[in-house]
Scaffold this active site. Structure first.
Site, PDB file in Angstrom:
ATOM      1  N   ASP A  35       0.591 -56.365 -19.227  1.00  9.65           N
ATOM      2  CA  ASP A  35      -0.737 -56.409 -19.656  1.00  9.65           C
ATOM      3  C   ASP A  35      -1.189 -55.296 -20.541  1.00  9.65           C
ATOM      4  O   ASP A  35      -0.514 -54.260 -20.795  1.00  9.65           O
ATOM      5  CB  ASP A  35      -1.707 -56.320 -18.340  1.00  9.65           C
ATOM      6  CG  ASP A  35      -3.113 -56.658 -18.632  1.00  9.65           C
ATOM      7  OD1 ASP A  35      -3.289 -57.566 -19.487  1.00  9.65           O
ATOM      8  OD2 ASP A  35      -3.911 -56.217 -17.870  1.00  9.65           O
ATOM      9  N   ASN A  37      -1.737 -55.859 -24.128  1.00  5.93           N
ATOM     10  CA  ASN A  37      -1.607 -56.333 -25.415  1.00  5.93           C
ATOM     11  C   ASN A  37      -2.639 -56.221 -26.526  1.00  5.93           C
ATOM     12  O   ASN A  37      -2.789 -55.734 -27.648  1.00  5.93           O
ATOM     13  CB  ASN A  37      -0.952 -57.671 -25.746  1.00  5.93           C
ATOM     14  CG  ASN A  37       0.645 -57.857 -25.096  1.00  5.93           C
ATOM     15  OD1 ASN A  37       1.055 -56.738 -24.754  1.00  5.93           O
ATOM     16  ND2 ASN A  37       1.121 -59.252 -25.036  1.00  5.93           N
ATOM     17  N   ARG A  39      -5.844 -54.666 -26.102  1.00  5.33           N
ATOM     18  CA  ARG A  39      -6.332 -53.375 -26.244  1.00  5.33           C
ATOM     19  C   ARG A  39      -5.259 -52.443 -26.972  1.00  5.33           C
ATOM     20  O   ARG A  39      -5.990 -51.716 -27.891  1.00  5.33           O
ATOM     21  CB  ARG A  39      -6.545 -52.688 -24.617  1.00  5.33           C
ATOM     22  CG  ARG A  39      -7.828 -53.004 -24.001  1.00  5.33           C
ATOM     23  CD  ARG A  39      -7.670 -52.862 -22.334  1.00  5.33           C
ATOM     24  NE  ARG A  39      -6.664 -53.721 -21.988  1.00  5.33           N
ATOM     25  CZ  ARG A  39      -6.519 -53.472 -20.714  1.00  5.33           C
ATOM     26  NH1 ARG A  39      -6.775 -52.658 -19.938  1.00  5.33           N
ATOM     27  NH2 ARG A  39      -5.846 -54.714 -19.936  1.00  5.33           N
ATOM     28  N   ARG A  48      -5.975 -59.073 -31.897  1.00  9.40           N
ATOM     29  CA  ARG A  48      -5.143 -59.037 -30.543  1.00  9.40           C
ATOM     30  C   ARG A  48      -3.939 -59.620 -30.550  1.00  9.40           C
ATOM     31  O   ARG A  48      -3.043 -59.289 -30.039  1.00  9.40           O
ATOM     32  CB  ARG A  48      -5.951 -59.986 -29.497  1.00  9.40           C
ATOM     33  CG  ARG A  48      -7.385 -59.526 -28.897  1.00  9.40           C
ATOM     34  CD  ARG A  48      -8.142 -60.347 -28.142  1.00  9.40           C
ATOM     35  NE  ARG A  48      -7.204 -60.925 -27.023  1.00  9.40           N
ATOM     36  CZ  ARG A  48      -7.123 -60.080 -25.850  1.00  9.40           C
ATOM     37  NH1 ARG A  48      -7.844 -59.122 -25.738  1.00  9.40           N
ATOM     38  NH2 ARG A  48      -6.307 -60.476 -24.976  1.00  9.40           N
ATOM     39  N   HIS A  52       0.285 -59.105 -29.053  1.00 13.60           N
ATOM     40  CA  HIS A  52       1.316 -60.038 -28.609  1.00 13.60           C
ATOM     41  C   HIS A  52       2.841 -60.015 -29.186  1.00 13.60           C
ATOM     42  O   HIS A  52       3.767 -59.948 -28.662  1.00 13.60           O
ATOM     43  CB  HIS A  52       0.691 -61.389 -28.499  1.00 13.60           C
ATOM     44  CG  HIS A  52      -0.445 -61.534 -27.548  1.00 13.60           C
ATOM     45  ND1 HIS A  52      -0.648 -60.940 -26.453  1.00 13.60           N
ATOM     46  CD2 HIS A  52      -1.706 -62.426 -27.895  1.00 13.60           C
ATOM     47  CE1 HIS A  52      -1.989 -61.337 -26.147  1.00 13.60           C
ATOM     48  NE2 HIS A  52      -2.405 -62.043 -26.796  1.00 13.60           N
ATOM     49  N   SER A  80      -0.755 -66.912 -17.491  1.00 13.65           N
ATOM     50  CA  SER A  80      -1.452 -67.307 -15.949  1.00 13.65           C
ATOM     51  C   SER A  80      -1.984 -68.638 -16.351  1.00 13.65           C
ATOM     52  O   SER A  80      -2.465 -68.937 -17.445  1.00 13.65           O
ATOM     53  CB  SER A  80      -2.288 -66.112 -15.788  1.00 13.65           C
ATOM     54  OG  SER A  80      -3.544 -66.196 -16.142  1.00 13.65           O
ATOM     55  N   GLU A  82      -5.193 -69.063 -15.529  1.00 16.25           N
ATOM     56  CA  GLU A  82      -6.344 -68.639 -16.072  1.00 16.25           C
ATOM     57  C   GLU A  82      -6.492 -68.343 -17.538  1.00 16.25           C
ATOM     58  O   GLU A  82      -7.399 -68.190 -18.161  1.00 16.25           O
ATOM     59  CB  GLU A  82      -6.871 -67.546 -15.408  1.00 16.25           C
ATOM     60  CG  GLU A  82      -7.442 -67.834 -13.748  1.00 16.25           C
ATOM     61  CD  GLU A  82      -6.283 -68.006 -12.885  1.00 16.25           C
ATOM     62  OE1 GLU A  82      -5.105 -67.396 -12.935  1.00 16.25           O
ATOM     63  OE2 GLU A  82      -6.275 -69.128 -12.050  1.00 16.25           O
ATOM     64  N   ASN A  83      -5.353 -68.159 -18.000  1.00 12.98           N
ATOM     65  CA  ASN A  83      -5.329 -67.785 -19.496  1.00 12.98           C
ATOM     66  C   ASN A  83      -5.630 -68.981 -20.492  1.00 12.98           C
ATOM     67  O   ASN A  83      -5.883 -68.576 -21.791  1.00 12.98           O
ATOM     68  CB  ASN A  83      -3.718 -67.194 -20.048  1.00 12.98           C
ATOM     69  CG  ASN A  83      -3.603 -65.606 -19.265  1.00 12.98           C
ATOM     70  OD1 ASN A  83      -2.641 -65.232 -19.279  1.00 12.98           O
ATOM     71  ND2 ASN A  83      -4.748 -65.103 -19.304  1.00 12.98           N
ATOM     72  N   ARG A 203       2.653 -53.284 -13.071  1.00 10.63           N
ATOM     73  CA  ARG A 203       1.580 -53.597 -13.944  1.00 10.63           C
ATOM     74  C   ARG A 203       1.392 -52.769 -14.963  1.00 10.63           C
ATOM     75  O   ARG A 203       1.194 -51.436 -14.588  1.00 10.63           O
ATOM     76  CB  ARG A 203       0.491 -53.868 -13.048  1.00 10.63           C
ATOM     77  CG  ARG A 203      -0.664 -54.654 -13.989  1.00 10.63           C
ATOM     78  CD  ARG A 203      -1.741 -55.348 -13.427  1.00 10.63           C
ATOM     79  NE  ARG A 203      -2.570 -55.839 -14.478  1.00 10.63           N
ATOM     80  CZ  ARG A 203      -3.521 -57.134 -14.022  1.00 10.63           C
ATOM     81  NH1 ARG A 203      -3.439 -57.520 -13.039  1.00 10.63           N
ATOM     82  NH2 ARG A 203      -4.107 -57.764 -14.960  1.00 10.63           N
ATOM     83  N   ARG A 209      -5.243 -54.747 -10.061  1.00  5.12           N
ATOM     84  CA  ARG A 209      -5.421 -56.104  -9.526  1.00  5.12           C
ATOM     85  C   ARG A 209      -4.081 -56.841  -9.633  1.00  5.12           C
ATOM     86  O   ARG A 209      -3.311 -56.791 -10.511  1.00  5.12           O
ATOM     87  CB  ARG A 209      -6.612 -56.851 -10.013  1.00  5.12           C
ATOM     88  CG  ARG A 209      -6.643 -57.129 -11.587  1.00  5.12           C
ATOM     89  CD  ARG A 209      -7.788 -57.948 -11.892  1.00  5.12           C
ATOM     90  NE  ARG A 209      -7.967 -57.808 -13.395  1.00  5.12           N
ATOM     91  CZ  ARG A 209      -8.910 -56.819 -14.075  1.00  5.12           C
ATOM     92  NH1 ARG A 209      -9.720 -56.093 -13.594  1.00  5.12           N
ATOM     93  NH2 ARG A 209      -8.950 -57.006 -15.494  1.00  5.12           N
TER      94      ARG A 209
HETATM   95  C1  IPE Z   1      -2.424 -61.436 -16.343  1.00  9.06           C
HETATM   96  O1  IPE Z   1      -3.085 -60.569 -17.270  1.00  9.06           O
HETATM   97  C2  IPE Z   1      -1.699 -62.362 -16.947  1.00  9.06           C
HETATM   98  C3  IPE Z   1      -0.614 -61.969 -17.690  1.00  9.06           C
HETATM   99  C4  IPE Z   1      -0.034 -60.910 -17.991  1.00  9.06           C
HETATM  100  C5  IPE Z   1       0.167 -63.243 -18.290  1.00  9.06           C
HETATM  101  P1  IPE Z   1      -4.790 -60.768 -17.695  1.00  9.06           P
HETATM  102  O2  IPE Z   1      -5.074 -60.082 -18.728  1.00  9.06           O
HETATM  103  O3  IPE Z   1      -4.760 -62.250 -17.850  1.00  9.06           O
HETATM  104  O4  IPE Z   1      -5.367 -60.521 -16.262  1.00  9.06           O
HETATM  105  P2  IPE Z   1      -6.974 -59.929 -15.985  1.00  9.06           P
HETATM  106  O5  IPE Z   1      -7.707 -61.069 -16.886  1.00  9.06           O
HETATM  107  O6  IPE Z   1      -7.131 -58.868 -16.689  1.00  9.06           O
HETATM  108  O7  IPE Z   1      -7.076 -60.047 -14.689  1.00  9.06           O
HETATM  109  C1  IPE Z   2      -1.393 -59.522 -21.820  1.00  4.90           C
HETATM  110  O1  IPE Z   2      -2.175 -58.794 -22.403  1.00  4.90           O
HETATM  111  C2  IPE Z   2      -0.636 -60.734 -22.055  1.00  4.90           C
HETATM  112  C3  IPE Z   2      -1.046 -62.177 -21.781  1.00  4.90           C
HETATM  113  C4  IPE Z   2      -2.125 -62.200 -20.846  1.00  4.90           C
HETATM  114  C5  IPE Z   2      -0.511 -63.110 -22.486  1.00  4.90           C
HETATM  115  P1  IPE Z   2      -3.625 -59.233 -22.705  1.00  4.90           P
HETATM  116  O2  IPE Z   2      -4.033 -59.986 -24.011  1.00  4.90           O
HETATM  117  O3  IPE Z   2      -4.342 -59.642 -21.609  1.00  4.90           O
HETATM  118  O4  IPE Z   2      -4.242 -57.645 -23.235  1.00  4.90           O
HETATM  119  P2  IPE Z   2      -5.692 -56.978 -22.696  1.00  4.90           P
HETATM  120  O5  IPE Z   2      -5.505 -57.089 -21.291  1.00  4.90           O
HETATM  121  O6  IPE Z   2      -6.766 -57.880 -23.418  1.00  4.90           O
HETATM  122  O7  IPE Z   2      -5.684 -55.891 -23.503  1.00  4.90           O
HETATM  123 MG    MG Z   3      -5.062 -58.452 -20.071  1.00  3.50          MG
END
Ligand code: IPE
Ligand code: IPE
Ligand code: MG
Length: 260
Positions: A35, A37, A39, A48, A52, A80, A82-83, A203, A209
Protein backbone atom coordinates in the site's frame (compact mmCIF):
# COMPACT_ATOMS: atom_id res chain seq x y z
CA UNK A 1 29.97 9.46 -1.94
CA UNK A 2 30.30 8.20 -5.50
CA UNK A 3 27.58 6.07 -7.07
CA UNK A 4 29.82 3.05 -6.85
CA UNK A 5 30.56 3.64 -3.14
CA UNK A 6 26.87 4.13 -2.41
CA UNK A 7 26.04 0.88 -4.19
CA UNK A 8 28.63 -1.11 -2.27
CA UNK A 9 27.54 0.32 1.09
CA UNK A 10 23.95 -0.72 0.28
CA UNK A 11 25.25 -4.19 -0.53
CA UNK A 12 27.08 -4.26 2.79
CA UNK A 13 23.96 -3.29 4.75
CA UNK A 14 22.03 -6.02 2.95
CA UNK A 15 24.71 -8.62 3.67
CA UNK A 16 24.74 -7.61 7.36
CA UNK A 17 20.98 -7.94 7.62
CA UNK A 18 21.06 -11.33 5.94
CA UNK A 19 23.72 -12.55 8.35
CA UNK A 20 21.48 -11.68 11.29
CA UNK A 21 18.62 -13.81 9.96
CA UNK A 22 18.05 -17.16 11.62
CA UNK A 23 17.55 -19.67 8.79
CA UNK A 24 15.74 -22.02 11.20
CA UNK A 25 13.08 -19.51 12.16
CA UNK A 26 11.81 -18.28 8.81
CA UNK A 27 8.13 -17.69 8.19
CA UNK A 28 6.93 -20.28 5.68
CA UNK A 29 4.34 -18.06 4.10
CA UNK A 30 4.53 -14.25 4.04
CA UNK A 31 1.74 -12.00 2.74
CA UNK A 32 2.06 -8.32 1.91
CA UNK A 33 -0.50 -5.53 1.52
CA UNK A 34 1.49 -3.38 -0.89
CA UNK A 35 0.00 0.00 0.00
CA UNK A 36 0.97 3.64 -0.48
CA UNK A 37 1.79 3.92 -4.20
CA UNK A 38 -0.61 6.82 -4.71
CA UNK A 39 0.70 8.81 -1.73
CA UNK A 40 4.29 8.18 -2.79
CA UNK A 41 3.56 9.65 -6.23
CA UNK A 42 1.62 12.55 -4.74
CA UNK A 43 4.59 13.42 -2.52
CA UNK A 44 6.71 13.74 -5.68
CA UNK A 45 4.06 15.79 -7.45
CA UNK A 46 3.47 12.95 -9.92
CA UNK A 47 0.30 11.12 -11.05
CA UNK A 48 -0.75 8.11 -8.92
CA UNK A 49 0.07 5.74 -11.77
CA UNK A 50 3.74 6.66 -11.49
CA UNK A 51 3.61 5.26 -7.94
CA UNK A 52 2.33 1.94 -9.30
CA UNK A 53 5.13 1.87 -11.88
CA UNK A 54 7.82 2.37 -9.26
CA UNK A 55 5.97 -0.06 -6.99
CA UNK A 56 6.72 -2.81 -9.52
CA UNK A 57 10.43 -2.33 -8.78
CA UNK A 58 9.65 -3.07 -5.13
CA UNK A 59 7.78 -6.21 -6.19
CA UNK A 60 10.84 -7.37 -8.12
CA UNK A 61 13.18 -6.65 -5.22
CA UNK A 62 11.01 -8.29 -2.56
CA UNK A 63 10.29 -11.41 -4.65
CA UNK A 64 14.03 -11.87 -5.16
CA UNK A 65 14.79 -11.19 -1.48
CA UNK A 66 12.18 -13.70 -0.32
CA UNK A 67 13.25 -16.44 -2.75
CA UNK A 68 16.90 -15.85 -1.80
CA UNK A 69 16.41 -16.73 1.87
CA UNK A 70 14.13 -19.70 1.23
CA UNK A 71 10.63 -18.38 1.97
CA UNK A 72 8.22 -21.07 0.69
CA UNK A 73 5.35 -18.80 -0.32
CA UNK A 74 4.86 -15.07 -0.85
CA UNK A 75 1.35 -13.71 -1.34
CA UNK A 76 1.12 -10.17 -2.72
CA UNK A 77 -2.13 -8.19 -2.57
CA UNK A 78 -2.05 -6.64 -6.02
CA UNK A 79 -5.72 -5.80 -6.68
CA UNK A 80 -8.62 -6.11 -4.25
CA UNK A 81 -12.26 -6.83 -5.07
CA UNK A 82 -12.92 -3.24 -3.95
CA UNK A 83 -10.25 -1.64 -6.20
CA UNK A 84 -12.70 -1.62 -9.15
CA UNK A 85 -14.15 1.50 -7.51
CA UNK A 86 -11.09 3.48 -8.61
CA UNK A 87 -11.10 5.71 -11.73
CA UNK A 88 -11.23 3.57 -14.89
CA UNK A 89 -7.90 4.95 -16.09
CA UNK A 90 -6.15 3.85 -12.92
CA UNK A 91 -7.68 0.36 -13.12
CA UNK A 92 -6.58 0.10 -16.77
CA UNK A 93 -3.07 1.22 -15.87
CA UNK A 94 -2.86 -1.37 -13.06
CA UNK A 95 -3.93 -4.14 -15.47
CA UNK A 96 -1.41 -2.99 -18.09
CA UNK A 97 1.35 -2.90 -15.46
CA UNK A 98 0.42 -6.45 -14.41
CA UNK A 99 0.60 -7.77 -17.99
CA UNK A 100 3.94 -6.05 -18.58
CA UNK A 101 5.33 -7.36 -15.28
CA UNK A 102 4.37 -10.95 -16.15
CA UNK A 103 5.92 -10.72 -19.62
CA UNK A 104 9.13 -9.25 -18.29
CA UNK A 105 9.51 -11.47 -15.24
CA UNK A 106 8.81 -14.96 -16.54
CA UNK A 107 12.50 -15.50 -17.33
CA UNK A 108 13.61 -14.39 -13.87
CA UNK A 109 10.93 -16.57 -12.26
CA UNK A 110 12.25 -19.60 -14.12
CA UNK A 111 15.87 -18.70 -13.34
CA UNK A 112 14.96 -18.50 -9.63
CA UNK A 113 12.79 -21.65 -9.65
CA UNK A 114 9.69 -19.57 -8.74
CA UNK A 115 6.21 -20.87 -9.45
CA UNK A 116 3.36 -18.41 -10.04
CA UNK A 117 -0.16 -18.87 -8.68
CA UNK A 118 -3.13 -16.59 -8.08
CA UNK A 119 -6.00 -16.19 -5.63
CA UNK A 120 -9.13 -14.13 -6.19
CA UNK A 121 -11.81 -14.12 -8.85
CA UNK A 122 -9.39 -13.87 -11.77
CA UNK A 123 -12.11 -14.89 -14.24
CA UNK A 124 -13.43 -11.32 -13.97
CA UNK A 125 -10.12 -9.70 -14.99
CA UNK A 126 -9.71 -8.23 -18.51
CA UNK A 127 -8.86 -10.84 -21.12
CA UNK A 128 -5.29 -9.63 -21.66
CA UNK A 129 -4.53 -10.03 -17.97
CA UNK A 130 -6.20 -13.47 -17.84
CA UNK A 131 -4.19 -14.70 -20.83
CA UNK A 132 -0.88 -13.39 -19.47
CA UNK A 133 -1.58 -15.04 -16.11
CA UNK A 134 -2.49 -18.38 -17.71
CA UNK A 135 0.67 -18.30 -19.79
CA UNK A 136 2.97 -17.44 -16.89
CA UNK A 137 1.36 -19.97 -14.54
CA UNK A 138 1.87 -22.68 -17.18
CA UNK A 139 5.44 -21.54 -17.99
CA UNK A 140 6.47 -21.70 -14.31
CA UNK A 141 4.38 -24.71 -13.26
CA UNK A 142 7.32 -27.10 -13.13
CA UNK A 143 9.36 -24.93 -10.76
CA UNK A 144 9.80 -26.29 -7.25
CA UNK A 145 11.09 -23.28 -5.28
CA UNK A 146 9.07 -20.40 -3.85
CA UNK A 147 5.44 -19.92 -4.83
CA UNK A 148 4.69 -16.33 -5.81
CA UNK A 149 0.97 -16.01 -5.23
CA UNK A 150 -0.73 -12.89 -6.60
CA UNK A 151 -4.02 -11.82 -5.01
CA UNK A 152 -6.02 -10.34 -7.91
CA UNK A 153 -9.64 -9.27 -7.70
CA UNK A 154 -9.29 -10.85 -4.28
CA UNK A 155 -11.54 -10.28 -1.27
CA UNK A 156 -11.40 -12.32 1.92
CA UNK A 157 -15.18 -12.31 2.33
CA UNK A 158 -15.71 -13.53 -1.25
CA UNK A 159 -13.13 -16.26 -0.66
CA UNK A 160 -15.01 -17.52 2.40
CA UNK A 161 -18.35 -17.33 0.55
CA UNK A 162 -16.91 -19.27 -2.40
CA UNK A 163 -15.62 -21.94 0.00
CA UNK A 164 -19.02 -22.20 1.71
CA UNK A 165 -20.75 -22.61 -1.67
CA UNK A 166 -18.40 -25.44 -2.70
CA UNK A 167 -18.91 -27.13 0.66
CA UNK A 168 -22.69 -26.94 0.32
CA UNK A 169 -22.47 -28.51 -3.16
CA UNK A 170 -20.16 -31.25 -1.89
CA UNK A 171 -22.49 -32.03 1.00
CA UNK A 172 -25.41 -32.18 -1.44
CA UNK A 173 -23.36 -34.51 -3.67
CA UNK A 174 -22.59 -36.64 -0.59
CA UNK A 175 -18.81 -36.01 -0.72
CA UNK A 176 -18.89 -35.76 3.07
CA UNK A 177 -21.27 -35.36 6.02
CA UNK A 178 -21.99 -31.90 7.35
CA UNK A 179 -20.98 -33.10 10.85
CA UNK A 180 -17.45 -33.78 9.57
CA UNK A 181 -16.88 -30.15 8.64
CA UNK A 182 -13.93 -28.91 10.71
CA UNK A 183 -11.33 -26.13 10.35
CA UNK A 184 -8.95 -28.65 8.76
CA UNK A 185 -11.55 -29.51 6.13
CA UNK A 186 -12.56 -25.89 5.62
CA UNK A 187 -9.03 -24.70 4.76
CA UNK A 188 -8.94 -27.18 1.90
CA UNK A 189 -11.78 -25.21 0.29
CA UNK A 190 -9.96 -21.88 0.55
CA UNK A 191 -8.01 -20.54 -2.42
CA UNK A 192 -4.80 -20.80 -0.39
CA UNK A 193 -5.12 -24.59 0.01
CA UNK A 194 -1.97 -25.05 -2.10
CA UNK A 195 0.16 -22.91 0.25
CA UNK A 196 1.68 -23.41 3.69
CA UNK A 197 -0.06 -21.78 6.65
CA UNK A 198 0.26 -17.99 6.79
CA UNK A 199 2.90 -16.96 9.35
CA UNK A 200 3.52 -13.28 8.70
CA UNK A 201 1.62 -10.34 7.21
CA UNK A 202 3.27 -7.05 6.29
CA UNK A 203 1.39 -3.84 5.45
CA UNK A 204 3.19 -0.79 4.13
CA UNK A 205 2.02 2.86 4.37
CA UNK A 206 0.95 2.66 8.01
CA UNK A 207 -2.77 1.89 7.66
CA UNK A 208 -3.96 -0.20 10.61
CA UNK A 209 -6.49 -2.30 8.75
CA UNK A 210 -6.86 -5.60 6.91
CA UNK A 211 -8.76 -4.25 3.87
CA UNK A 212 -10.51 -7.60 3.26
CA UNK A 213 -7.25 -9.55 2.91
CA UNK A 214 -6.87 -13.24 3.95
CA UNK A 215 -9.51 -13.00 6.69
CA UNK A 216 -9.47 -16.67 7.70
CA UNK A 217 -5.72 -17.16 7.24
CA UNK A 218 -4.77 -14.20 9.45
CA UNK A 219 -6.19 -15.85 12.60
CA UNK A 220 -2.75 -16.40 14.16
CA UNK A 221 -0.39 -14.72 11.71
CA UNK A 222 2.07 -12.18 13.09
CA UNK A 223 1.35 -8.64 11.89
CA UNK A 224 3.87 -5.98 10.87
CA UNK A 225 2.80 -2.47 9.83
CA UNK A 226 5.43 -0.02 8.62
CA UNK A 227 4.91 3.65 7.67
CA UNK A 228 7.22 3.15 4.66
CA UNK A 229 5.30 3.57 1.39
CA UNK A 230 5.40 0.56 -0.96
CA UNK A 231 7.67 2.11 -3.65
CA UNK A 232 10.29 2.68 -0.91
CA UNK A 233 10.01 -0.86 0.49
CA UNK A 234 12.93 -2.84 -0.89
CA UNK A 235 15.21 -5.73 0.16
CA UNK A 236 16.65 -4.13 3.35
CA UNK A 237 13.17 -3.20 4.58
CA UNK A 238 11.94 -6.73 3.83
CA UNK A 239 14.81 -8.34 5.77
CA UNK A 240 14.22 -5.87 8.61
CA UNK A 241 10.62 -7.07 8.77
CA UNK A 242 11.70 -10.74 8.81
CA UNK A 243 14.15 -9.96 11.64
CA UNK A 244 11.26 -8.41 13.57
CA UNK A 245 9.20 -11.56 13.00
CA UNK A 246 12.05 -13.66 14.38
CA UNK A 247 11.90 -11.75 17.69
CA UNK A 248 8.23 -12.61 18.23
CA UNK A 249 7.02 -15.21 20.70
CA UNK A 250 4.17 -17.08 19.05
CA UNK A 251 1.94 -18.60 21.69
CA UNK A 252 -1.22 -19.59 19.76
CA UNK A 253 -3.27 -19.19 22.94
CA UNK A 254 -0.90 -21.24 25.11
CA UNK A 255 1.30 -19.66 27.81
CA UNK A 256 4.60 -20.75 26.30
CA UNK A 257 6.15 -20.21 22.92
CA UNK A 258 4.92 -22.75 20.37
CA UNK A 259 7.02 -24.02 17.52
CA UNK A 260 3.90 -25.04 15.53
C1 IPE B 1 -5.40 -2.72 -0.21
O1 IPE B 1 -5.07 -1.39 -0.39
C2 IPE B 1 -5.41 -3.43 -1.54
C3 IPE B 1 -4.11 -3.60 -2.19
C4 IPE B 1 -2.96 -3.27 -1.71
C5 IPE B 1 -4.17 -4.24 -3.49
P1 IPE B 1 -6.19 -0.26 -0.56
O2 IPE B 1 -5.47 1.03 -0.72
O3 IPE B 1 -7.13 -0.63 -1.62
O4 IPE B 1 -6.95 -0.34 0.84
P2 IPE B 1 -7.78 0.76 1.62
O5 IPE B 1 -8.76 1.35 0.65
O6 IPE B 1 -6.80 1.77 2.11
O7 IPE B 1 -8.40 0.02 2.75
C1 IPE C 1 -1.50 0.26 -3.35
O1 IPE C 1 -1.28 1.62 -3.37
C2 IPE C 1 -1.63 -0.33 -4.73
C3 IPE C 1 -2.96 -0.88 -5.05
C4 IPE C 1 -4.03 -0.83 -4.31
C5 IPE C 1 -3.07 -1.54 -6.33
P1 IPE C 1 -2.48 2.64 -3.41
O2 IPE C 1 -2.83 2.92 -4.83
O3 IPE C 1 -3.60 2.15 -2.57
O4 IPE C 1 -1.80 3.93 -2.76
P2 IPE C 1 -2.44 4.90 -1.69
O5 IPE C 1 -2.90 4.04 -0.55
O6 IPE C 1 -3.58 5.59 -2.35
O7 IPE C 1 -1.33 5.81 -1.31
MG1 MG D 1 -4.09 2.39 -0.63
Amino acid sequence: MSRHEQHSSEEQILAQLREQLNPNKLPRHVAIIMDGNGRWAQQQGKPRIEGHRVGVESVRAVVEAAADIGIQALTLYAFSSENWKRPALEVQALMAILVEYLKREVKTMNANNIRLSTIGRTGELPERARKALEKTIEATSRNTGMTLNLALNYGGQNEILDAVKKIVYDVRDKQFNIEDLSADVFVRYLSTAHLPELDFMIRTSGEMRISNFLLWQLAYAELYVTPILWPDFRKPQFYQAILDYQQRLRRFGDVREQTQ
